[in-house]
Design a protein around this motif. Structure first.
Motif, short mmCIF file in Angstrom:
data_model
loop_
_atom_site.label_atom_id
_atom_site.label_comp_id
_atom_site.label_asym_id
_atom_site.label_seq_id
_atom_site.Cartn_x
_atom_site.Cartn_y
_atom_site.Cartn_z
N VAL A 49 -34.92 28.06 25.04
CA VAL A 49 -34.56 27.19 26.16
C VAL A 49 -35.11 27.75 27.47
N ALA A 50 -35.14 29.06 27.60
CA ALA A 50 -35.58 29.69 28.85
C ALA A 50 -37.04 29.41 29.18
N TYR A 51 -37.89 29.28 28.16
CA TYR A 51 -39.32 29.12 28.45
C TYR A 51 -39.62 27.84 29.24
N VAL A 81 -39.89 16.90 33.29
CA VAL A 81 -40.13 17.02 31.85
C VAL A 81 -39.63 18.37 31.33
N SER A 82 -39.91 19.44 32.04
CA SER A 82 -39.53 20.78 31.57
C SER A 82 -38.02 20.96 31.54
N PHE A 83 -37.32 20.47 32.56
CA PHE A 83 -35.85 20.55 32.53
C PHE A 83 -35.28 19.71 31.40
N ALA A 84 -35.84 18.51 31.20
CA ALA A 84 -35.37 17.64 30.12
C ALA A 84 -35.60 18.29 28.76
N VAL A 85 -36.74 18.94 28.60
CA VAL A 85 -37.05 19.60 27.33
C VAL A 85 -36.14 20.82 27.12
N ALA A 86 -35.86 21.57 28.17
CA ALA A 86 -34.94 22.70 28.02
C ALA A 86 -33.59 22.21 27.51
N LEU A 87 -33.12 21.10 28.07
CA LEU A 87 -31.86 20.51 27.61
C LEU A 87 -31.98 20.02 26.17
N VAL A 158 -40.85 33.19 16.89
CA VAL A 158 -41.94 34.17 16.96
C VAL A 158 -43.30 33.48 16.92
N SER A 159 -43.37 32.31 16.27
CA SER A 159 -44.64 31.59 16.21
C SER A 159 -45.08 31.08 17.58
N LEU A 160 -44.19 31.09 18.55
CA LEU A 160 -44.54 30.65 19.91
C LEU A 160 -45.07 31.78 20.77
N ALA A 161 -45.01 33.00 20.28
CA ALA A 161 -45.46 34.16 21.06
C ALA A 161 -46.94 34.06 21.41
N GLY A 162 -47.76 33.59 20.48
CA GLY A 162 -49.18 33.44 20.77
C GLY A 162 -49.44 32.43 21.88
N TYR A 163 -48.67 31.35 21.87
CA TYR A 163 -48.78 30.34 22.91
C TYR A 163 -48.49 30.96 24.28
N ALA A 164 -47.39 31.71 24.35
CA ALA A 164 -47.03 32.38 25.60
C ALA A 164 -48.07 33.43 25.99
#
Length: 188
Positions: A49-51, A81-87, A158-164
Motif C-alpha cells: 500500500v505504501a508504494y 489514481v495513486s491514492f485510489a490504488v493504495a486504497l 518480492v516480484s515488485l522489487a525489480g519494478y521499484a
C-alpha cells in the motif's frame, strides 16, 4: 504561488532533490521488501500500500512546487489514481493475485502519466529522457503484472522489487542528468 516557478534554476534544484528523494525511497522500499516482507504478511501489506501512496504524496508535493495541481494535470491525475490504488490494494489484500492485478493497472496508468509529465517538463527543463523512458517502462511492466496475476502460481510482493529498482535507477539518472546539464551551463 511559489517563487520556484519564476526561478528556473531554483526549480531545477528542486527537481534534482525530488528525483534523489524518489530514488532513495525506492531503494529503501526494496530493502524492506527483501528483508521484512517474506516473513511478515502485515509488513507485505503495509509495503504494498505504501508504494502507490508514496507516489501520490510525492506527486502532490512536486506539483505544488511546480505551479500547483491545476497547472500540472498529469500529476493531478497521478495523485488521484495513486491514492485510489493504495486504497484498492488495502481492500484487495491478502488476495495477492488481485493485488498484483491492481498494482499492474496502476503501473500502466501512473507510467503513462509520468511519461506525460516528463514530456511537458522536457520543454522547460530538458534532461527528462529518463523519466519518459521510466514512464513507458512502467506501463509495460504493468501489463506484465496483470498477466502474472492471472497465472496459478501465487505471486509475492518480492516480484515488485525489480519494478521499484528500475524506478530508483531512472530517478537517479534524472537527478544526475539535471546535475550534468547544470554543470555544463555553468561552464559555458
Amino acid at each position: 504561488m511559489n517563487d520556484t516557478i519564476f526561478h528556473p534554476a531554483a526549480h531545477e534544484g528542486w527537481l534534482k532533490r525530488y528525483y534523489f528523494i524518489r530514488a532513495a525511497f525506492s531503494i529503501t522500499w526494496i530493502i524492506a521488501v527483501l528483508a521484512i516482507a517474506p516473513s511478515s504478511a502485515a509488513a507485505s501489506a503495509v509495503l504494498l500500500v505504501a508504494y502507490p501512496a508514496w507516489d501520490a504524496v510525492a506527486n502532490l508535493i512536486d506539483s505544488r512546487r511546480s505551479g500547483g495541481l491545476a497547472a500540472n494535470r498529469t500529476q493531478l491525475l497521478n495523485v488521484v489514481v495513486s491514492f485510489a490504488v493504495a486504497l484498492a490494494l488495502a481492500v484487495t489484500w491478502p488476495d495477492m493475485h488481485g493485488a498484483l492485478g491492481v498494482f499492474g493497472a496502476w503501473a500502466i496508468l501512473s507510467g503513462l502519466l509520468q511519461f506525460g509529465t516528463a514530456v511537458r517538463r522536457w520543454k522547460s527543463h530538458g534532461a527528462q529522457w529518463a523519466m519518459a523512458v521510466s514512464g513507458a517502462q512502467s506501463a509495460l511492466a504493468g501489463t506484465f503484472f496483470i498477466y502474472q496475476a492471472q497465472l496459478p502460481t501465487m505471486p509475492s510482493i518480492v516480484s515488485l522489487a525489480g519494478y521499484a529498482g528500475f524506478g530508483a535507477f531512472y530517478f537517479l539518472a534524472s537527478a544526475l542528468s539535471l546535475s550534468a546539464d547544470g554543470w555544463r551551463r555553468k561552464r559555458s
